[in-house]
Scaffold this active site. Structure first.
Site, PDB file in Angstrom:
ATOM      1  CG  ASP A  15      -2.230   0.684   1.001  1.00 37.80           C
ATOM      2  OD1 ASP A  15      -2.336   1.419   0.014  1.00 37.80           O
ATOM      3  OD2 ASP A  15      -3.159   0.490   1.813  1.00 37.80           O
ATOM      4  CG  HIS A 206      -6.319  -1.348   5.095  1.00 45.12           C
ATOM      5  ND1 HIS A 206      -5.110  -1.929   4.799  1.00 45.12           N
ATOM      6  CD2 HIS A 206      -6.434  -0.285   4.258  1.00 45.12           C
ATOM      7  CE1 HIS A 206      -4.527  -1.255   3.815  1.00 45.12           C
ATOM      8  NE2 HIS A 206      -5.312  -0.262   3.465  1.00 45.12           N
ATOM      9  CB  CYS A 239      -5.735   4.619  -2.693  1.00 48.40           C
ATOM     10  SG  CYS A 239      -6.514   3.642  -4.002  1.00 48.40           S
ATOM     11  CG  ASN A 248      -2.216   1.590   5.416  1.00 49.59           C
ATOM     12  OD1 ASN A 248      -1.522   1.043   4.574  1.00 49.59           O
ATOM     13  ND2 ASN A 248      -3.516   1.491   5.427  1.00 49.59           N
TER      14      ASN A 248
HETATM   15 ZN    ZN Z   1      -5.095   0.957   1.783  1.00 47.70          ZN
END
Ligand code: ZN
Length: 301
Positions: A15, A206, A239, A248
């Site tokens: 990510d 998440h 993202c 995150n």
């Molecule tokens: Zn993510």
């Protein structure tokens, strides 16, 4: 050392790095994975099997799994978005897959060109394929706490999707605040019922820190009984498909937060912070994590 009371899954390599333009050499990623294990991480998302043209940083997914120095007791997972990804992951010998869909119909159509109903059928198909090979599947729900296109997502829809994922055979459930829109009262509300639905199936959160509420949401979920969270070194990420999203919650910040409250993570924050420093020096990424920047972190672990 006492047994960890919460499990953190490191998402920085997937990510996080998927948003970084500087291509990190496979050798360097392997070194970071070894150092993360050495720091105490027991779950690491290594890569995603997505089209290398869409996410060039993930083009070495096969090479990473081929060269991994797998340690007992450590889960090395990968993310897939479609059947092609599942097939590549099977060929690469991946044993733990994250397969997900979006709770937002609009996000789903923009991201995958599938309606939510189509995405559900696709999800079931992919979970079947993976489980037939003995792969453990974490069934994810993106945008579970809100969508930039649709706004609020009804809690009922999230709970229905959890039931759907469990029926489909998911071994774990993950709720993603992909947009960072969640707030603690909402998190508690959704998670309390989600834990009931999951029963003995592990539930993970998440959380993205886009609106700076990541740790507040983490704490609300922890108080409600969630014991598994995704984090990324340095708070690296975002993202590419969600406008304005940031990473995150930072792994080392989360470790510090839990240790201050007397909750053991089994993770050495200094060792993770050293990786965050390296990421910051090797790339043009802006890391949102706080702790790694402090000269003296006063680790209480
Ligand atoms: Zn993510």
């Amino acid at each position: 050392m006492t047994m960890p009371e919460v499990v953190l899954e490191e998402q920085g390599l997937r990510d996080g790095l998927q948003t970084v333009r500087t291509i990190i050499p496979t050798e360097k990623k392997l070194e970071w994975i070894r150092r993360l294990v050495n720091a105490g991480l027991r779950r690491i998302q290594v890569a995603s099997f997505v089209h290398p043209r869409l996410v060039p940083q993930m083009a070495d997914a096969e090479a990473l799994f081929e060269c991994l120095d797998k340690q007992p007791g450590v889960v090395y997972s990968a993310l897939v978005l479609n059947q092609k990804g599942v097939e590549r992951a099977i060929n690469a010998g991946v044993q733990h897959l994250a397969i997900s869909l979006s709770a937002s119909d609009t996000h789903s159509q923009r991201n995958t060109r599938m309606t939510l109903e189509e995405a559900k059928a696709d999800f079931r198909h992919n979970v079947r394929l993976a489980r037939a090979q003995g792969i453990r599947v974490r069934g994810g729900i993106q945008c579970a706490f809100g969508c930039r296109y649709e706004g609020a997502i009804p809690a009922e829809r999230v709970w229905d999707l959890i039931k759907h994922h469990l029926d489909a055979g998911a071994d774990e459930i993950a709720l993603a605040d992909s947009t960072g829109m969640a707030h603690p009262v909402q998190v508690r509300h959704i998670v309390e019922r989600a834990l009931e639905l999951c029963g003995s199936v592990p539930l993970a959160l998440h959380l993205h820190n886009t609106e700076n509420k990541g740790l507040a949401n983490l704490f609300a979920a922890y108080e409600a009984g969630v014991r598994q969270f995704d984090t990324a070194f340095g708070g690296l990420g975002g993202c590419p498909f969600i406008p304005g999203a940031t990473g995150n919650i930072a792994t080392e910040d989360t470790v510090h937060f839990f240790h201050q409250m007397g909750v053991e993570t089994g993770i050495d924050l200094e060792k993770v912070a050293a990786i965050s420093h390296e990421v910051a020096s090797l790339t043009d990424a802006v890391l949102s994590g706080a702790l790694y920047k402090l000269p003296s972190r006063l680790s209480v672990s």
